[in-house]
Design a protein around this motif. Structure first.
Motif, PDB file in Angstrom:
ATOM      1  N   TYR A  56       0.846  -0.907   0.087  1.00  0.00           N
ATOM      2  CA  TYR A  56      -0.165   0.043  -0.110  1.00  0.00           C
ATOM      3  C   TYR A  56       0.780   0.792   0.217  1.00  0.00           C
ATOM      4  CZ  TYR A  56      -4.224  -3.226   1.551  1.00  0.00           C
ATOM      5  OH  TYR A  56      -4.503  -3.579   1.611  1.00  0.00           O
ATOM      6  N   VAL A 101       3.566  -4.860   2.772  1.00  0.00           N
ATOM      7  CA  VAL A 101       2.827  -5.549   3.846  1.00  0.00           C
ATOM      8  C   VAL A 101       2.742  -6.697   3.485  1.00  0.00           C
ATOM      9  CG1 VAL A 101       0.091  -6.227   3.856  1.00  0.00           C
ATOM     10  CG2 VAL A 101       0.672  -3.515   3.812  1.00  0.00           C
ATOM     11  N   ARG A 140      -2.708 -13.076  13.088  1.00  0.00           N
ATOM     12  CA  ARG A 140      -3.570 -11.935  14.122  1.00  0.00           C
ATOM     13  C   ARG A 140      -3.850 -10.813  13.308  1.00  0.00           C
ATOM     14  NH1 ARG A 140       1.304 -11.643  17.552  1.00  0.00           N
ATOM     15  NH2 ARG A 140       0.763 -13.015  19.367  1.00  0.00           N
ATOM     16  N   ASN A 141      -4.466  -9.919  13.767  1.00  0.00           N
ATOM     17  CA  ASN A 141      -5.330  -8.706  12.375  1.00  0.00           C
ATOM     18  C   ASN A 141      -3.895  -8.194  12.403  1.00  0.00           C
ATOM     19  OD1 ASN A 141      -7.556  -9.320  12.922  1.00  0.00           O
ATOM     20  ND2 ASN A 141      -7.783  -7.662  15.258  1.00  0.00           N
ATOM     21  N   GLY A 142      -3.927  -7.328  11.049  1.00  0.00           N
ATOM     22  CA  GLY A 142      -2.557  -7.148  10.932  1.00  0.00           C
ATOM     23  C   GLY A 142      -2.214  -7.822  10.506  1.00  0.00           C
ATOM     24  N   ALA A 143      -1.832  -8.691  10.330  1.00  0.00           N
ATOM     25  CA  ALA A 143      -1.132  -9.821   9.741  1.00  0.00           C
ATOM     26  C   ALA A 143      -1.243  -9.811   7.969  1.00  0.00           C
ATOM     27  CB  ALA A 143      -1.375 -11.203  10.004  1.00  0.00           C
ATOM     28  N   GLY A 144      -1.967  -9.329   7.075  1.00  0.00           N
ATOM     29  CA  GLY A 144      -1.894  -9.205   5.930  1.00  0.00           C
ATOM     30  C   GLY A 144      -3.123 -10.378   4.695  1.00  0.00           C
ATOM     31  N   LYS A 145      -3.714 -10.688   5.771  1.00  0.00           N
ATOM     32  CA  LYS A 145      -4.495 -11.631   5.480  1.00  0.00           C
ATOM     33  C   LYS A 145      -5.358 -11.115   4.664  1.00  0.00           C
ATOM     34  CE  LYS A 145      -6.418 -12.782   9.189  1.00  0.00           C
ATOM     35  NZ  LYS A 145      -5.380 -12.058  10.323  1.00  0.00           N
ATOM     36  N   THR A 146      -6.157 -10.320   4.626  1.00  0.00           N
ATOM     37  CA  THR A 146      -6.817  -9.473   3.770  1.00  0.00           C
ATOM     38  C   THR A 146      -6.332  -8.889   2.686  1.00  0.00           C
ATOM     39  OG1 THR A 146      -8.847  -8.751   5.507  1.00  0.00           O
ATOM     40  CG2 THR A 146      -8.194  -7.171   3.314  1.00  0.00           C
ATOM     41  N   THR A 147      -5.260  -8.692   2.534  1.00  0.00           N
ATOM     42  CA  THR A 147      -4.503  -7.874   1.745  1.00  0.00           C
ATOM     43  C   THR A 147      -3.836  -9.129   0.568  1.00  0.00           C
ATOM     44  OG1 THR A 147      -3.092  -6.331   2.922  1.00  0.00           O
ATOM     45  CG2 THR A 147      -2.631  -6.691   1.103  1.00  0.00           C
ATOM     46  N   GLU A 184     -15.081  -8.771   3.402  1.00  0.00           N
ATOM     47  CA  GLU A 184     -15.053  -9.086   4.748  1.00  0.00           C
ATOM     48  C   GLU A 184     -16.958  -8.397   4.705  1.00  0.00           C
ATOM     49  OE1 GLU A 184     -12.397  -7.902   7.229  1.00  0.00           O
ATOM     50  OE2 GLU A 184     -13.737  -8.248   8.452  1.00  0.00           O
ATOM     51  N   GLU A 203     -12.946 -13.368   6.105  1.00  0.00           N
ATOM     52  CA  GLU A 203     -13.856 -13.070   7.745  1.00  0.00           C
ATOM     53  C   GLU A 203     -15.170 -13.404   7.657  1.00  0.00           C
ATOM     54  OE1 GLU A 203     -12.634 -12.794  10.663  1.00  0.00           O
ATOM     55  OE2 GLU A 203     -10.316 -11.792  10.136  1.00  0.00           O
ATOM     56  N   GLN A 228     -10.932 -15.589  11.696  1.00  0.00           N
ATOM     57  CA  GLN A 228     -10.564 -15.188  13.295  1.00  0.00           C
ATOM     58  C   GLN A 228     -10.671 -16.617  14.580  1.00  0.00           C
ATOM     59  OE1 GLN A 228      -8.429 -13.362  14.381  1.00  0.00           O
ATOM     60  NE2 GLN A 228      -8.237 -11.526  12.600  1.00  0.00           N
TER      61      GLN A 228
END
Ligand code: ATP
Length: 234
Positions: A11, A16, A35-42, A83, A160, A192
């Motif tokens: 980004y 990321v 965890r949150n922010g680990a890069g899964k969505t990206t 999501e 998610e 999660q």
């Protein structure tokens, strides 16, 4: 079916996704955890071609996807349910489902497809004529998934799906994923809800700070509390 090699995504200047490699075989359910922010969505967005800057190889069904726009990936049989669901307000459940074929040459088969899909999603079958915004959050999530299934994707990327959904529907949703798998759809899942996700998955990859830090069979990961505590606590 999907072979990802040295995938990177940015980004702006923020790097990321960092050199991620993984694969999903035909007919599998594979979960990306972390965890949150680990890069899964990206990672999912990069697979779908939605990031402005990325590098690495993404082979899907023998074809290289890198450099190809999202709509081409969709036509090759890859579907993505983000999501935030993106249910169109003011349209009925049926009309939302019809949107799933709007970019397809099979638009004319829409009603037949809705009948078929409705068998897999009984909650939607009873509500086809209702305004989609009258559905509960979980039902809207099912609608988003059903809409993506309208084009008969070979593989679906789910981000998610159980987020913010009441437990009864979460249970139904995971039963549904197993059914989609049985019907031949390959699934890459970001969740999660680790126990539920591993309960239906074949394998999983754990991401941390944009990298794959662990991988294994779902049963082994489910039994590995240390790994779960280390990388999957929110
Ligand atoms: P979550 O479960 O919170 O969605 P995630 O593992 O899916 O976590 P990503 O959403 O992929 O993680 O985010 C990875 C990193 O990229 C985070 O540091 C996040 O702040 C950053 N990021 C996400 N979206 C953007 C964006 N649109 N612009 C800039 N940075 C972003």
């Amino acid at each position: 079916m999907l072979e990802v090699r040295n995938l990177n995504a940015w980004y702006d200047r923020s790097h990321v996704v960092q050199d991620i490699s993984f694969e999903v075989h035909a007919g599998e359910i594979v979960t990306l955890m972390g965890r949150n922010g680990a890069g899964k969505t990206t990672t999912l967005r990069t697979l779908m071609g939605l990031l402005a800057r990325s590098s690495g190889a993404i082979r899907f069904d023998g074809q290289e996807l890198q450099g190809r726009p999202a709509h081409v990936r969709y036509h090759l049989g890859l579907a993505y349910v983000p999501e935030d669901r993106r249910i169109v307000t003011g349209l009925t459940v049926r009309e939302n489902l019809q949107l799933g074929l709007i970019a397809s040459s099979r638009r004319g088969e829409s009603d037949a497809m809705i009948d078929e899909i409705a068998e897999t999603f009984p909650r939607l079958k009873e509500r086809l004529a209702q305004d989609a915004t009258s559905l509960s959050g979980g039902e809207q999530q099912m609608l988003a998934i059903a809409r993506a299934m309208m084009a008969r994707p070979r593989m679906i990327l789910l981000d998610e799906p159980s987020e913010g959904i009441m437990p009864l529907l979460v249970h139904e949703m995971f039963v549904l994923f197993s059914r989609l798998k049985d019907q031949g759809t390959t699934i890459l899942l970001v969740e999660q809800n680790v126990e539920r996700a591993l309960g239906i998955s074949d394998r999983a990859y754990i991401l941390d700070q944009g990298r794959v830090v662990h991988t294994g069979g779902a049963a082994a990961l489910l039994a590995d509390e240390d790994i779960q505590n280390r990388y999957c606590a929110v």
